[in-house]
Write a protein that holds these residues in place. Sequence first.
Motif, PDB file in Angstrom:
ATOM      1  N   PRO A 177      26.264  -7.331  40.439  1.00 40.52           N
ATOM      2  CA  PRO A 177      25.210  -6.151  40.739  1.00 40.52           C
ATOM      3  C   PRO A 177      24.461  -6.114  39.332  1.00 40.52           C
ATOM      4  O   PRO A 177      25.116  -5.949  38.426  1.00 40.52           O
ATOM      5  CB  PRO A 177      26.043  -5.212  41.153  1.00 40.52           C
ATOM      6  N   ARG A 178      23.123  -5.684  39.718  1.00 41.17           N
ATOM      7  CA  ARG A 178      22.319  -5.557  38.463  1.00 41.17           C
ATOM      8  C   ARG A 178      21.553  -4.176  38.587  1.00 41.17           C
ATOM      9  O   ARG A 178      21.317  -3.818  39.870  1.00 41.17           O
ATOM     10  CB  ARG A 178      21.152  -6.715  38.390  1.00 41.17           C
ATOM     11  N   PRO A 179      21.368  -3.606  37.558  1.00 42.62           N
ATOM     12  CA  PRO A 179      20.335  -2.317  37.614  1.00 42.62           C
ATOM     13  C   PRO A 179      19.145  -2.399  38.307  1.00 42.62           C
ATOM     14  O   PRO A 179      18.567  -3.781  38.405  1.00 42.62           O
ATOM     15  CB  PRO A 179      20.337  -1.785  36.436  1.00 42.62           C
ATOM     16  N   ASP A 180      18.731  -1.441  39.333  1.00 42.65           N
ATOM     17  CA  ASP A 180      17.176  -1.642  39.851  1.00 42.65           C
ATOM     18  C   ASP A 180      16.328  -1.198  38.486  1.00 42.65           C
ATOM     19  O   ASP A 180      16.228  -0.083  38.084  1.00 42.65           O
ATOM     20  CB  ASP A 180      16.871  -0.548  40.899  1.00 42.65           C
ATOM     21  N   PRO A 181      15.510  -2.367  38.150  1.00 44.78           N
ATOM     22  CA  PRO A 181      14.681  -1.996  36.760  1.00 44.78           C
ATOM     23  C   PRO A 181      13.693  -0.862  36.960  1.00 44.78           C
ATOM     24  O   PRO A 181      13.332  -0.122  36.182  1.00 44.78           O
ATOM     25  CB  PRO A 181      13.882  -3.359  36.565  1.00 44.78           C
ATOM     26  N   ALA A 182      13.227  -0.718  38.303  1.00 49.85           N
ATOM     27  CA  ALA A 182      12.252   0.221  38.529  1.00 49.85           C
ATOM     28  C   ALA A 182      12.747   1.499  38.408  1.00 49.85           C
ATOM     29  O   ALA A 182      11.950   2.796  37.973  1.00 49.85           O
ATOM     30  CB  ALA A 182      11.806   0.184  40.220  1.00 49.85           C
ATOM     31  N   LYS A 183      13.881   2.048  38.421  1.00 49.29           N
ATOM     32  CA  LYS A 183      14.604   3.184  38.074  1.00 49.29           C
ATOM     33  C   LYS A 183      14.905   3.633  36.681  1.00 49.29           C
ATOM     34  O   LYS A 183      15.537   4.452  36.321  1.00 49.29           O
ATOM     35  CB  LYS A 183      15.951   3.502  38.968  1.00 49.29           C
ATOM     36  N   LEU A 184      14.678   2.409  35.792  1.00 51.41           N
ATOM     37  CA  LEU A 184      14.904   2.628  34.320  1.00 51.41           C
ATOM     38  C   LEU A 184      13.835   2.909  33.564  1.00 51.41           C
ATOM     39  O   LEU A 184      13.991   2.901  32.283  1.00 51.41           O
ATOM     40  CB  LEU A 184      15.587   1.120  34.060  1.00 51.41           C
ATOM     41  N   TYR A 185      12.579   3.390  33.948  1.00 51.69           N
ATOM     42  CA  TYR A 185      11.390   3.419  33.160  1.00 51.69           C
ATOM     43  C   TYR A 185      10.610   4.559  33.613  1.00 51.69           C
ATOM     44  O   TYR A 185      10.515   4.669  34.813  1.00 51.69           O
ATOM     45  CB  TYR A 185      10.663   2.128  32.476  1.00 51.69           C
ATOM     46  N   ALA A 186       9.847   5.349  32.947  1.00 49.36           N
ATOM     47  CA  ALA A 186       8.948   6.190  33.453  1.00 49.36           C
ATOM     48  C   ALA A 186       7.846   6.464  32.092  1.00 49.36           C
ATOM     49  O   ALA A 186       8.429   6.280  30.959  1.00 49.36           O
ATOM     50  CB  ALA A 186       9.606   7.384  33.928  1.00 49.36           C
ATOM     51  N   ASP A 187       6.725   7.002  32.439  1.00 45.18           N
ATOM     52  CA  ASP A 187       5.834   7.439  31.523  1.00 45.18           C
ATOM     53  C   ASP A 187       6.343   8.707  30.689  1.00 45.18           C
ATOM     54  O   ASP A 187       7.016   9.359  31.215  1.00 45.18           O
ATOM     55  CB  ASP A 187       4.460   7.650  32.091  1.00 45.18           C
ATOM     56  N   TYR A 188       6.280   8.760  29.500  1.00 43.22           N
ATOM     57  CA  TYR A 188       6.318  10.010  28.614  1.00 43.22           C
ATOM     58  C   TYR A 188       5.776  11.102  29.185  1.00 43.22           C
ATOM     59  O   TYR A 188       4.699  10.990  29.666  1.00 43.22           O
ATOM     60  CB  TYR A 188       5.820   9.528  27.181  1.00 43.22           C
ATOM     61  N   THR A 189       6.615  12.271  29.187  1.00 45.14           N
ATOM     62  CA  THR A 189       6.311  13.549  29.819  1.00 45.14           C
ATOM     63  C   THR A 189       6.425  14.591  29.062  1.00 45.14           C
ATOM     64  O   THR A 189       6.324  15.854  29.341  1.00 45.14           O
ATOM     65  CB  THR A 189       6.954  13.857  31.325  1.00 45.14           C
ATOM     66  N   GLY A 190       6.480  14.170  27.756  1.00 43.87           N
ATOM     67  CA  GLY A 190       6.695  15.428  26.660  1.00 43.87           C
ATOM     68  C   GLY A 190       8.067  15.584  26.079  1.00 43.87           C
ATOM     69  O   GLY A 190       9.015  14.920  26.636  1.00 43.87           O
ATOM     70  N   PRO A 191       8.388  16.494  25.173  1.00 46.30           N
ATOM     71  CA  PRO A 191       9.557  16.675  24.537  1.00 46.30           C
ATOM     72  C   PRO A 191      10.764  17.042  25.721  1.00 46.30           C
ATOM     73  O   PRO A 191      10.376  17.631  26.555  1.00 46.30           O
ATOM     74  CB  PRO A 191       9.664  18.090  23.693  1.00 46.30           C
ATOM     75  N   TRP A 192      12.063  17.067  25.340  1.00 53.10           N
ATOM     76  CA  TRP A 192      13.269  16.982  26.339  1.00 53.10           C
ATOM     77  C   TRP A 192      13.276  18.409  26.595  1.00 53.10           C
ATOM     78  O   TRP A 192      13.174  19.351  25.614  1.00 53.10           O
ATOM     79  CB  TRP A 192      14.277  16.257  25.638  1.00 53.10           C
ATOM     80  N   LYS A 193      13.451  18.746  27.760  1.00 52.88           N
ATOM     81  CA  LYS A 193      13.964  20.083  28.228  1.00 52.88           C
ATOM     82  C   LYS A 193      15.013  20.302  29.058  1.00 52.88           C
ATOM     83  O   LYS A 193      15.204  19.541  29.896  1.00 52.88           O
ATOM     84  CB  LYS A 193      12.620  20.617  29.152  1.00 52.88           C
ATOM     85  N   ALA A 194      16.064  20.745  28.357  1.00 55.77           N
ATOM     86  CA  ALA A 194      17.539  21.083  29.037  1.00 55.77           C
ATOM     87  C   ALA A 194      17.259  21.678  30.451  1.00 55.77           C
ATOM     88  O   ALA A 194      16.446  22.467  30.484  1.00 55.77           O
ATOM     89  CB  ALA A 194      18.303  21.589  28.076  1.00 55.77           C
TER      90      ALA A 194
END
Length: 194
Positions: A177-194
Amino acid sequence: MASPIIDFLLTRNSAPIPELKEPAPSDADIATMIAAASRVPDHGRLEPWRFILYRGQARVEIGRKLAALAEQREGPLPENRHNQELARFSRAPLVIGVVSVPKDNPKIPQWEMFLSGGMAAMNLMIAANALGYGTNMISNWYSDVAEGRALLGLAPQERVVGFVHIGSYQGPAPERPRPDPAKLYADYTGPWKA
Ligand SMILES: Cc1cc2nc3c(=O)[nH]c(=O)nc-3n(C[C@H](O)[C@H](O)[C@H](O)COP(=O)(O)O)c2cc1C
């Protein structure tokens, strides 16, 4: 655009170690693989890696030493486990140890040197695959044990990146089984918020 390199990268996988057979790569093929393995990102050009070839009778001697070390650590081993240790380095005709060699450097952290070793291991496998061989990299218990690393030829400050098993292989290797690449990336949306 059709690209054989992309086709390869999108389908590559590891071969089962017991199915890596003779003939082993020739000395010329090994030289090519090491040249590819050493052409990797390397912050500061520190060359923080080296490669150990385990082939021929040395693989059998290592098996005896690993079995003895395992018994020293764990007590008497059941026969199947003893045989497993004896065969650790004898299943494939060639094992190349990718060794991380940390260098003293005021600016470059050692984890970057270790990452460069991982890249060297990947290039080594890709080069071996391109030359027609099957590969599989493992670490195993002896990589995390100082006495294990020592008997395999590593200095105390060195670490195992992986033991790349290489041999002739009649593929295709079983897919996993391989990961679904589409779930592995996204555009940057700003600093991390917990
Ligand atoms: C650093 C590292 C160490 C590994 N060590 C082991 C190991 O000790 N034993 C094992 O069965 N697999 C180990 N694996 C996994 C094998 O390499 C596995 O066969 C491989 O991840 C299959 O993936 P592939 O088909 O994408 O190449 C290790 C993988 C990595 C990256």
